[in-house]
Design a protein around this motif. Structure first.
Motif, PDB file in Angstrom:
ATOM      1  N   GLU A 137       0.803  -1.222   0.000  1.00  0.00           N
ATOM      2  CA  GLU A 137       0.000   0.000   0.000  1.00  0.00           C
ATOM      3  C   GLU A 137       0.838   1.274   0.000  1.00  0.00           C
ATOM      4  O   GLU A 137       0.334   2.352  -0.357  1.00  0.00           O
ATOM      5  N   VAL A 138       2.126   1.200   0.406  1.00  0.00           N
ATOM      6  CA  VAL A 138       2.948   2.416   0.436  1.00  0.00           C
ATOM      7  C   VAL A 138       3.535   2.739  -0.931  1.00  0.00           C
ATOM      8  O   VAL A 138       4.170   3.784  -1.097  1.00  0.00           O
ATOM      9  N   LEU A 139       3.344   1.844  -1.903  1.00  0.00           N
ATOM     10  CA  LEU A 139       3.943   2.009  -3.222  1.00  0.00           C
ATOM     11  C   LEU A 139       2.895   2.395  -4.256  1.00  0.00           C
ATOM     12  O   LEU A 139       1.779   1.855  -4.273  1.00  0.00           O
ATOM     13  N   ASP A 140       3.263   3.313  -5.130  1.00  0.00           N
ATOM     14  CA  ASP A 140       2.469   3.545  -6.333  1.00  0.00           C
ATOM     15  C   ASP A 140       2.436   2.235  -7.123  1.00  0.00           C
ATOM     16  O   ASP A 140       3.430   1.510  -7.182  1.00  0.00           O
ATOM     17  N   PRO A 141       1.311   1.878  -7.749  1.00  0.00           N
ATOM     18  CA  PRO A 141       1.235   0.622  -8.495  1.00  0.00           C
ATOM     19  C   PRO A 141       2.329   0.459  -9.547  1.00  0.00           C
ATOM     20  O   PRO A 141       2.815  -0.656  -9.780  1.00  0.00           O
ATOM     21  N   ILE A 142       2.739   1.548 -10.188  1.00  0.00           N
ATOM     22  CA  ILE A 142       3.817   1.464 -11.181  1.00  0.00           C
ATOM     23  C   ILE A 142       5.124   1.083 -10.493  1.00  0.00           C
ATOM     24  O   ILE A 142       5.855   0.200 -10.962  1.00  0.00           O
ATOM     25  N   ASN A 143       5.415   1.735  -9.375  1.00  0.00           N
ATOM     26  CA  ASN A 143       6.639   1.409  -8.641  1.00  0.00           C
ATOM     27  C   ASN A 143       6.605  -0.028  -8.121  1.00  0.00           C
ATOM     28  O   ASN A 143       7.620  -0.737  -8.149  1.00  0.00           O
ATOM     29  N   TYR A 144       5.444  -0.449  -7.644  1.00  0.00           N
ATOM     30  CA  TYR A 144       5.321  -1.829  -7.156  1.00  0.00           C
ATOM     31  C   TYR A 144       5.674  -2.815  -8.267  1.00  0.00           C
ATOM     32  O   TYR A 144       6.486  -3.729  -8.068  1.00  0.00           O
ATOM     33  N   ASP A 145       5.085  -2.648  -9.439  1.00  0.00           N
ATOM     34  CA  ASP A 145       5.310  -3.580 -10.543  1.00  0.00           C
ATOM     35  C   ASP A 145       6.778  -3.616 -10.963  1.00  0.00           C
ATOM     36  O   ASP A 145       7.370  -4.696 -11.111  1.00  0.00           O
ATOM     37  N   ILE A 146       7.365  -2.447 -11.174  1.00  0.00           N
ATOM     38  CA  ILE A 146       8.720  -2.419 -11.729  1.00  0.00           C
ATOM     39  C   ILE A 146       9.747  -2.852 -10.691  1.00  0.00           C
ATOM     40  O   ILE A 146      10.642  -3.659 -10.992  1.00  0.00           O
ATOM     41  N   ILE A 147       9.629  -2.361  -9.467  1.00  0.00           N
ATOM     42  CA  ILE A 147      10.601  -2.728  -8.436  1.00  0.00           C
ATOM     43  C   ILE A 147      10.522  -4.219  -8.144  1.00  0.00           C
ATOM     44  O   ILE A 147      11.549  -4.914  -8.101  1.00  0.00           O
ATOM     45  N   LYS A 148       9.325  -4.743  -7.970  1.00  0.00           N
ATOM     46  CA  LYS A 148       9.198  -6.174  -7.705  1.00  0.00           C
ATOM     47  C   LYS A 148       9.669  -6.996  -8.902  1.00  0.00           C
ATOM     48  O   LYS A 148      10.347  -8.024  -8.741  1.00  0.00           O
ATOM     49  N   GLY A 149       9.338  -6.547 -10.113  1.00  0.00           N
ATOM     50  CA  GLY A 149       9.781  -7.260 -11.308  1.00  0.00           C
ATOM     51  C   GLY A 149      11.294  -7.307 -11.418  1.00  0.00           C
ATOM     52  O   GLY A 149      11.882  -8.355 -11.734  1.00  0.00           O
ATOM     53  N   GLU A 150      11.946  -6.184 -11.137  1.00  0.00           N
ATOM     54  CA  GLU A 150      13.411  -6.163 -11.165  1.00  0.00           C
ATOM     55  C   GLU A 150      13.988  -7.108 -10.117  1.00  0.00           C
ATOM     56  O   GLU A 150      14.935  -7.867 -10.393  1.00  0.00           O
ATOM     57  N   LEU A 151      13.446  -7.059  -8.914  1.00  0.00           N
ATOM     58  CA  LEU A 151      13.979  -7.900  -7.830  1.00  0.00           C
ATOM     59  C   LEU A 151      13.851  -9.385  -8.166  1.00  0.00           C
ATOM     60  O   LEU A 151      14.791 -10.162  -7.969  1.00  0.00           O
ATOM     61  N   LEU A 152      12.718  -9.800  -8.683  1.00  0.00           N
ATOM     62  CA  LEU A 152      12.529 -11.207  -9.029  1.00  0.00           C
ATOM     63  C   LEU A 152      13.492 -11.644 -10.126  1.00  0.00           C
ATOM     64  O   LEU A 152      14.098 -12.721 -10.054  1.00  0.00           O
ATOM     65  N   ALA A 153      13.633 -10.814 -11.152  1.00  0.00           N
ATOM     66  CA  ALA A 153      14.531 -11.167 -12.252  1.00  0.00           C
ATOM     67  C   ALA A 153      15.985 -11.184 -11.801  1.00  0.00           C
ATOM     68  O   ALA A 153      16.775 -12.043 -12.233  1.00  0.00           O
ATOM     69  N   LEU A 154      16.346 -10.265 -10.915  1.00  0.00           N
ATOM     70  CA  LEU A 154      17.711 -10.252 -10.389  1.00  0.00           C
ATOM     71  C   LEU A 154      17.982 -11.485  -9.536  1.00  0.00           C
ATOM     72  O   LEU A 154      19.099 -12.019  -9.534  1.00  0.00           O
ATOM     73  N   ARG A 155      16.976 -11.946  -8.812  1.00  0.00           N
ATOM     74  CA  ARG A 155      17.143 -13.182  -8.047  1.00  0.00           C
ATOM     75  C   ARG A 155      17.459 -14.350  -8.982  1.00  0.00           C
ATOM     76  O   ARG A 155      18.314 -15.184  -8.688  1.00  0.00           O
ATOM     77  N   VAL A 156      16.777 -14.398 -10.113  1.00  0.00           N
ATOM     78  CA  VAL A 156      17.069 -15.440 -11.101  1.00  0.00           C
ATOM     79  C   VAL A 156      18.455 -15.257 -11.675  1.00  0.00           C
ATOM     80  O   VAL A 156      19.226 -16.221 -11.809  1.00  0.00           O
ATOM     81  N   TYR A 157      18.806 -14.017 -12.013  1.00  0.00           N
ATOM     82  CA  TYR A 157      20.102 -13.749 -12.640  1.00  0.00           C
ATOM     83  C   TYR A 157      21.249 -14.254 -11.768  1.00  0.00           C
ATOM     84  O   TYR A 157      22.156 -14.945 -12.239  1.00  0.00           O
ATOM     85  N   LEU A 158      21.210 -13.917 -10.499  1.00  0.00           N
ATOM     86  CA  LEU A 158      22.290 -14.304  -9.593  1.00  0.00           C
ATOM     87  C   LEU A 158      22.328 -15.810  -9.375  1.00  0.00           C
ATOM     88  O   LEU A 158      23.396 -16.431  -9.399  1.00  0.00           O
ATOM     89  N   HIS A 159      21.165 -16.412  -9.164  1.00  0.00           N
ATOM     90  CA  HIS A 159      21.139 -17.862  -8.966  1.00  0.00           C
ATOM     91  C   HIS A 159      21.615 -18.606 -10.221  1.00  0.00           C
ATOM     92  O   HIS A 159      22.310 -19.628 -10.116  1.00  0.00           O
ATOM     93  N   LEU A 160      21.229 -18.111 -11.383  1.00  0.00           N
ATOM     94  CA  LEU A 160      21.659 -18.790 -12.616  1.00  0.00           C
ATOM     95  C   LEU A 160      23.174 -18.746 -12.753  1.00  0.00           C
ATOM     96  O   LEU A 160      23.802 -19.745 -13.132  1.00  0.00           O
ATOM     97  N   ASP A 161      23.781 -17.610 -12.427  1.00  0.00           N
ATOM     98  CA  ASP A 161      25.243 -17.551 -12.512  1.00  0.00           C
ATOM     99  C   ASP A 161      25.897 -18.464 -11.482  1.00  0.00           C
ATOM    100  O   ASP A 161      26.946 -19.066 -11.745  1.00  0.00           O
ATOM    101  N   LEU A 162      25.295 -18.578 -10.300  1.00  0.00           N
ATOM    102  CA  LEU A 162      25.828 -19.530  -9.322  1.00  0.00           C
ATOM    103  C   LEU A 162      25.697 -20.960  -9.844  1.00  0.00           C
ATOM    104  O   LEU A 162      26.611 -21.775  -9.698  1.00  0.00           O
ATOM    105  N   MET A 163      24.569 -21.272 -10.464  1.00  0.00           N
ATOM    106  CA  MET A 163      24.396 -22.600 -11.045  1.00  0.00           C
ATOM    107  C   MET A 163      25.384 -22.812 -12.188  1.00  0.00           C
ATOM    108  O   MET A 163      25.964 -23.904 -12.318  1.00  0.00           O
TER     109      MET A 163
END
Length: 488
Positions: free
Chosen positions: A129-155
């Motif tokens: 609720e503290v986030l504008d919907p645009i900020n929520y979508d983009i920030i969460k989307g970046e975080l999820l993709a970055l989690r994949v990016y880092l794990h994939l490089d570890l793999m």
């Protein structure tokens, strides 16, 4: 000025996820600080910027996971002397007193950044609720993709090689960590872990359809006006944007391997080629000398503060006493760039502009920092040619070699190569040309070792004839601390 404010606040973020004797040491005071930080939109922005700053650590993408350690593993550089810090790593001896701390640091720093990601992801849903919907979508989307990016490089570094042609899908791989917790995370099989990555990435891509780089004709012109007053969504190539996440999806599918996955990887790669804002350069007109990272082709990069202090001394092959210098021998350059063919080697910008001949050999200028650069202090992590190579690999392996040839020739032409691969080339010759392109393109970009590992190359160029590359070489060892915790 707000961007500066984000950077200043980040000291809290960095301190918050420092390495400890356990996976994580979550205390009540940590939770209080996190609750305070994530009570506002600014706190989420600061946390996201903190992730990128963490990724620019020397154990990660400002050095060892880009142009240094993983490229040393690919054997593209000249043999290091025994006095060099990475000598044992270059000889695949991962457990000496010099090499083990460097191998372990990649693991620990990557999981520290992942911890920050997971902490932010926990609170972004709790405090949506503290986030504008645009900020929520983009920030969460970046975080999820970055989690994949880092794990994939570890793999890609610590996991099994050549997944598509081996029966290792049910074997355990690196932990895929999705919670910020002091508990030791569970390890899953290769298949389960890849499935979790795909799920995260699919969600990220749905969220990142809100990204400014994703063209949506139904958006009003002032769609980002309120959320971007501080320029937070400028310079999207320095962040995990929609098309970077899409390219990551192609990389992930290619890593998993197999005909169906490669077909999906090809489709995704072609979508990036056709629809992203990145485009191959025209070597006749592009200012390569002033923009050696070829920023026009970059899909995702990280900003590295004071990058010159990290890299320039190691790109000095003028002094034999510089034991840690990374450079290519004259013979390696002649072989990789086919300089004996006047229509292939000499006109290639990767040879005539992006390398410099010095006393000991050739150094790469892609990341060398000097005044006058158009895009200084940036390390590219995903670039457009990879998409062409993935598509070409699929086509040549599925009886459509002409399409593979066409894609390879587009990249070669953009580099200034005059001589096309002939239509009459055999499938095996086209595969060899893909192999050559990876060697030409990825000097000091940290992708060649992963290509060798993904495709199961057993004879890595420049290694001894007695060395056969297998999982003993391709799978870097887990840190002792990780093994001890699991045994306990």
């Amino acid at each position: 000025m707000k961007i500066v404010k984000h950077v200043l606040i980040l000291f809290l973020v960095v301190i918050f996820a420092q390495s400890c004797d356990d996976w994580l040491n979550v205390t009540a005071s940590d939770q209080v600080r996190a609750e305070e930080q994530f009570s506002s939109e600014e706190g989420f922005k600061d946390a996201l910027i903190g992730v990128y700053i963490g990724m620019a650590d020397q154990s990660l993408y400002s050095k060892d996971l880009s142009w240094n350690m993983v490229d040393i593993l690919s054997q593209q550089y000249a043999a290091l002397s025994q006095q060099a810090q990475y000598h044992e790593i270059q000889t695949f001896d991962y457990e000496t007193s010099l090499s083990a701390p460097r191998v372990d640091a990649v693991w620990s720093e990557a999981y520290n950044v992942i911890a920050n990601i997971n902490n932010a992801l926990h609170y972004i849903d709790e405090n949506e609720e503290v986030l504008d919907p645009i900020n929520y979508d983009i920030i969460k989307g970046e975080l999820l993709a970055l989690r994949v990016y880092l794990h994939l490089d570890l793999m890609r570094l610590y996991g099994h090689s050549n997944l598509g042609d081996r029966s290792v899908g049910d074997e355990l791989t690196i932990p895929y960590v999705t919670e910020y917790s002091k508990e030791i995370p569970e390890r899953y099989s290769n298949n389960e872990t890849l499935s979790m990555m795909k799920e995260d990435l699919n969600e990220a891509l749905q969220l990142l359809e809100t990204d400014p780089v994703y063209q949506n004709p139904e958006r009003p012109e002032d769609f980002y006006e309120d959320v971007n007053t501080d320029g937070f969504y400028d310079n999207r190539k320095q962040r995990m944007n929609y098309w970077a996440a899409k390219a990551l999806q192609a990389r992930l599918l290619a890593w998993e391997g197999g005909t169906e996955n490669m077909n999906q990887a090809r489709q995704v790669a072609e979508a990036v080629i056709d629809s992203s804002q990145a485009a191959l350069i025209d070597s006749d007109s592009y200012p390569v000398s002033n923009d050696p990272i070829l920023y026009q082709e970059t899909l995702f990069s990280v900003y590295v503060n004071a990058f010159e202090d990290i890299i320039n001394d190691l790109l000095d092959a003028s002094d034999q006493a510089n034991y840690n210098a990374v450079y290519l021998t004259d013979g390696t350059v002649e072989e990789i760039y086919e300089t004996n063919n006047s229509n292939v080697g000499p006109p290639d910008i990767r040879y005539n502009t992006l390398l410099e001949s010095q006393t000991l050999g050739f150094v790469s200028l892609k990341l060398y920092q000097e005044s006058g650069l158009n895009n200084p202090d940036r390390v590219p992590l995903i670039k457009l040619p990879e998409m062409y190579y993935i598509a070409a690999e699929y086509y040549v392996n599925n009886n459509e070699k002409q399409q593979a040839i066409d894609y390879l020739n587009l990249v070669r032409d953009s580099r200034g190569i005059v001589e096309d691969i002939e239509d009459s080339a055999s499938e095996e010759e086209v595969r060899e040309e893909i192999f050559k392109e990876y060697r030409k393109e990825y000097v000091s970009e940290g992708q060649l070792f992963f290509y060798y590992k993904r495709t199961g190359v057993t004879d890595i160029p420049a290694t001894s004839q007695t060395v056969e590359a297998d999982d003993e070489i391709y799978m870097l060892p887990y840190p002792d601390s990780e093994l001890e915790f699991r045994n306990q």
